[in-house]
Write a protein that holds these residues in place. Structure first.
Motif, short mmCIF file in Angstrom:
data_model
loop_
_atom_site.label_atom_id
_atom_site.label_comp_id
_atom_site.label_asym_id
_atom_site.label_seq_id
_atom_site.Cartn_x
_atom_site.Cartn_y
_atom_site.Cartn_z
N PRO A 264 0.80 -1.23 0.00
CA PRO A 264 0.00 0.00 0.00
C PRO A 264 0.84 1.28 0.00
O PRO A 264 0.39 2.31 -0.47
N ASN A 265 2.04 1.24 0.57
CA ASN A 265 2.90 2.42 0.66
C ASN A 265 4.25 2.18 -0.01
O ASN A 265 5.29 2.24 0.63
N PRO A 266 4.25 1.89 -1.31
CA PRO A 266 5.51 1.50 -1.96
C PRO A 266 6.56 2.59 -1.96
O PRO A 266 7.76 2.29 -1.95
N ALA A 267 6.17 3.85 -1.95
CA ALA A 267 7.15 4.93 -2.03
C ALA A 267 8.10 4.90 -0.85
O ALA A 267 9.31 5.15 -1.00
N ASP A 268 7.58 4.59 0.35
CA ASP A 268 8.45 4.54 1.53
C ASP A 268 9.49 3.44 1.39
O ASP A 268 10.67 3.63 1.71
N HIS A 269 9.07 2.27 0.94
CA HIS A 269 9.99 1.14 0.80
C HIS A 269 10.95 1.36 -0.37
O HIS A 269 12.13 1.00 -0.29
N ARG A 270 10.44 1.98 -1.43
CA ARG A 270 11.31 2.30 -2.55
C ARG A 270 12.43 3.25 -2.10
O ARG A 270 13.60 3.09 -2.48
N ALA A 271 12.05 4.20 -1.26
CA ALA A 271 13.04 5.16 -0.75
C ALA A 271 14.10 4.47 0.11
O ALA A 271 15.28 4.85 0.08
N PHE A 272 13.68 3.46 0.87
CA PHE A 272 14.65 2.73 1.68
C PHE A 272 15.69 2.05 0.80
O PHE A 272 16.91 2.15 1.05
N PHE A 273 15.24 1.33 -0.23
CA PHE A 273 16.20 0.64 -1.09
C PHE A 273 17.10 1.63 -1.84
O PHE A 273 18.28 1.35 -2.07
N GLU A 274 16.54 2.79 -2.20
CA GLU A 274 17.36 3.81 -2.84
C GLU A 274 18.41 4.34 -1.87
O GLU A 274 19.55 4.65 -2.27
N GLN A 275 18.05 4.44 -0.59
CA GLN A 275 19.01 4.88 0.42
C GLN A 275 20.14 3.86 0.57
O GLN A 275 21.31 4.23 0.71
N VAL A 276 19.79 2.58 0.54
CA VAL A 276 20.83 1.54 0.60
C VAL A 276 21.76 1.67 -0.60
O VAL A 276 23.00 1.61 -0.46
N TYR A 277 21.18 1.84 -1.77
CA TYR A 277 21.99 1.99 -2.98
C TYR A 277 22.91 3.19 -2.87
O TYR A 277 24.12 3.11 -3.18
N ASP A 278 22.37 4.33 -2.44
CA ASP A 278 23.18 5.54 -2.30
C ASP A 278 24.28 5.35 -1.25
O ASP A 278 25.40 5.86 -1.42
N THR A 279 23.96 4.65 -0.18
CA THR A 279 24.97 4.38 0.86
C THR A 279 26.11 3.55 0.29
O THR A 279 27.28 3.80 0.59
N TYR A 280 25.77 2.55 -0.51
CA TYR A 280 26.82 1.77 -1.16
C TYR A 280 27.70 2.66 -2.02
O TYR A 280 28.94 2.57 -1.97
N ARG A 281 27.10 3.53 -2.81
CA ARG A 281 27.86 4.37 -3.72
C ARG A 281 28.77 5.35 -2.98
O ARG A 281 29.87 5.65 -3.44
N THR A 282 28.31 5.85 -1.84
CA THR A 282 29.09 6.86 -1.13
C THR A 282 30.01 6.29 -0.06
O THR A 282 31.11 6.80 0.17
N ASP A 283 29.56 5.22 0.62
CA ASP A 283 30.29 4.72 1.80
C ASP A 283 30.76 3.28 1.67
O ASP A 283 31.43 2.78 2.58
N GLY A 284 30.37 2.59 0.61
CA GLY A 284 30.88 1.25 0.39
C GLY A 284 29.98 0.13 0.88
O GLY A 284 28.90 0.35 1.46
N VAL A 285 30.46 -1.09 0.64
CA VAL A 285 29.67 -2.30 0.91
C VAL A 285 29.34 -2.46 2.39
O VAL A 285 28.20 -2.77 2.76
#
Length: 277
Positions: free
Chosen positions: A133-154
């Motif tokens: 029902p609230n996909p935007a919130d979960h989508r944002a979480f996975f995008e945050q994980v992706y961004d964290t990988y790009r900036t701070d690593g695995v």
């Protein structure tokens, strides 16, 4: 358990490592995330008594290298990889399929695109949050994980990701406590992490299942989740899908990776579910 044979299969853009054990109807096991065929080693023996069990490293993971440079993956391509393996091992006969995590998403796309090739699909915790029902919130979480990988690593991405999907309380085994082959497997998974975050995480979690197509195949889909993780994020989408299908969610031993942590009871229940076909 029978003899395991190790094989290679060329598919567009990659070469897949796959392993075949046992005899009988084909049962394809689809690993998720940054794991590979080895994650299922604990359950293969129980299942190979009655099935030709096929496990493989998804493209880009471990022993299934891309041809040329890596690129963001596509779920439809992953489903075609699974189909190519079914063709190679079982011809055009419909097969049993078990997929977990992003492997379950591959299974959902496989039965959507090729419903005649899937005899029964057990979809274990597919993290396709677009059905929630609230996909935007979960989508944002996975995008945050992706961004964290790009900036701070695995390592930083691992911490955020495990906390968000509810696996942060799991105590990882100490390397010195592992058998050499298990340690080797975990080292493969670690080496897959960067590619998972970079090329797999967002394409799979943004997947939007064709619910009408799944409903048409509802009699051949078993929604599944771990009894210890049924309230965590990766398991929530299967509840929504189960409502569409009109079936209850079957709870398996353990959490998101119960086939690895509780192999004997997990394999026993999986065998029972397969027998209901």
């Amino acid at each position: 358990m029978g003899t395991k044979t190790v094989n290679k299969l060329a598919v567009p853009g990659a070469t897949l490592h796959y392993e075949v054990t046992g005899s009988g109807p084909v049962l394809l096991l689809i690993a998720g995330g940054g794991t590979d065929a080895g994650i299922f080693d604990g359950i293969v023996g129980r299942l190979a008594a009655d099935y030709t069990v096929v496990a493989y490293d998804p493209r880009g993971n471990s022993r299934s290298p891309y041809d040329g440079g890596a690129a963001d993956e596509r779920v439809d391509q992953s489903a075609e990889d699974a189909l190519a393996l079914l063709d190679a091992v079982g011809g055009d006969e419909p097969a049993y399929v078990f997929g977990s995590s992003s492997g379950a998403i591959t299974g959902l796309e496989l039965i959507t695109r090729h419903p005649d090739r899937v005899r029964l699909l057990i979809a274990h915790e597919p993290p396709c949050v677009e059905v929630l029902p609230n996909p935007a919130d979960h989508r944002a979480f996975f995008e945050q994980v992706y961004d964290t990988y790009r900036t701070d690593g695995v390592e930083a991405a691992d911490v955020l990701f495990s906390r968000g999907i509810g696996t942060d309380e799991d105590e990882p085994p100490k390397p010195e406590d592992l058998y050499p082959e298990i340690l080797e497997m975990f080292l493969r998974f670690q080496s897959n992490a960067a590619n998972f975050y970079k090329h797999k995480l967002l394409p799979f979690t943004r997947y939007q299942p064709d619910l009408d197509a799944l409903k048409a195949a509802a009699a051949r889909i078993v929604p599944a989740a771990g009894v210890e993780s049924i309230e965590h994020l990766p398991a929530r989408p299967i509840h929504q899908i189960a409502e569409t299908l009109g079936w209850p969610v079957v709870t398996f031993p353990g959490a998101h990776g119960g086939y690895a942590s509780h192999p004997e009871p997990f394999a026993t229940l999986l065998a029972r579910v397969l027998e209901t076909d």
